[in-house]
Design a protein around this motif. Structure first.
Motif, PDB file in Angstrom:
ATOM      1  N   CYS A 234       0.791  39.076  15.941  1.00  0.00           N
ATOM      2  CA  CYS A 234       0.974  37.966  16.860  1.00  0.00           C
ATOM      3  C   CYS A 234       1.865  36.925  16.196  1.00  0.00           C
ATOM      4  CB  CYS A 234      -0.392  37.376  17.191  1.00  0.00           C
ATOM      5  SG  CYS A 234      -0.316  35.883  18.183  1.00  0.00           S
TER       6      CYS A 234
ATOM      7  N   GLU B 267       2.016  33.960  16.846  1.00  0.00           N
ATOM      8  CA  GLU B 267       1.321  32.671  16.764  1.00  0.00           C
ATOM      9  C   GLU B 267       0.283  32.661  15.641  1.00  0.00           C
ATOM     10  OE1 GLU B 267       1.908  29.933  18.175  1.00  0.00           O
ATOM     11  OE2 GLU B 267       0.086  28.739  18.021  1.00  0.00           O
ATOM     12  N   CYS B 268      -0.573  33.618  15.626  1.00  0.00           N
ATOM     13  CA  CYS B 268      -1.667  33.586  14.649  1.00  0.00           C
ATOM     14  C   CYS B 268      -1.555  34.679  13.595  1.00  0.00           C
ATOM     15  CB  CYS B 268      -3.018  33.694  15.364  1.00  0.00           C
ATOM     16  SG  CYS B 268      -3.286  35.298  16.141  1.00  0.00           S
TER      17      CYS B 268
ATOM     18  N   CYS C  64      -1.013  37.995  20.783  1.00  0.00           N
ATOM     19  CA  CYS C  64      -2.300  38.642  20.989  1.00  0.00           C
ATOM     20  C   CYS C  64      -2.906  38.216  22.312  1.00  0.00           C
ATOM     21  CB  CYS C  64      -3.247  38.310  19.835  1.00  0.00           C
ATOM     22  SG  CYS C  64      -3.652  36.557  19.715  1.00  0.00           S
TER      23      CYS C  64
ATOM     24  N   HIS D  46      -1.806  32.270  23.186  1.00  0.00           N
ATOM     25  CA  HIS D  46      -0.945  32.135  22.015  1.00  0.00           C
ATOM     26  C   HIS D  46       0.523  32.196  22.417  1.00  0.00           C
ATOM     27  CE1 HIS D  46      -4.017  33.028  18.633  1.00  0.00           C
ATOM     28  NE2 HIS D  46      -4.227  31.901  19.283  1.00  0.00           N
TER      29      HIS D  46
HETATM   30 ZN   LIG Z   1      -2.528  35.221  18.300  1.00  0.00          ZN
END
Ligand SMILES: [Zn+2]
Length: 80
Positions: free
Chosen positions: A44, A46-47, A65, A69
């Motif tokens: 992902c 983002e994370c 994900c 996000h």
């Molecule tokens: Zn994520």
């Protein structure tokens, strides 16, 4: 003579049993579950969580994900 035959039969039986016990059936090496076919893993944007490619949500700047996000990542990339 009759007893000799009986003894012979008994001896054979005992020998067979002993042979069976001496050579126990090879414990079947437990075949582990067949390995899952390799799946492309993506992370992902983002994370950083890794997830299978077929579960990733494509978005601007990468895959995500979750929709949340993707939304927050895109909001940071393109603050308008
Ligand atoms: Zn994520």
């Amino acid at each position: 003579m009759k007893y000799l035959l009986l003894l012979l039969v008994l001896a054979v039986v005992v020998l067979l049993l002993a042979a069976k016990r001496a050579r126990p059936r090879e414990p079947q090496p437990r075949t582990p579950a067949p390995p899952a076919p390799p799946r492309a893993m993506l992370s992902c944007a983002e994370c950083g969580m890794h997830l299978p490619a077929d579960e990733a949500l494509p978005g601007k700047g990468g895959v995500f994900c979750s929709a949340a996000h993707r939304t927050s990542f895109e909001a940071r990339q393109d603050p308008a």
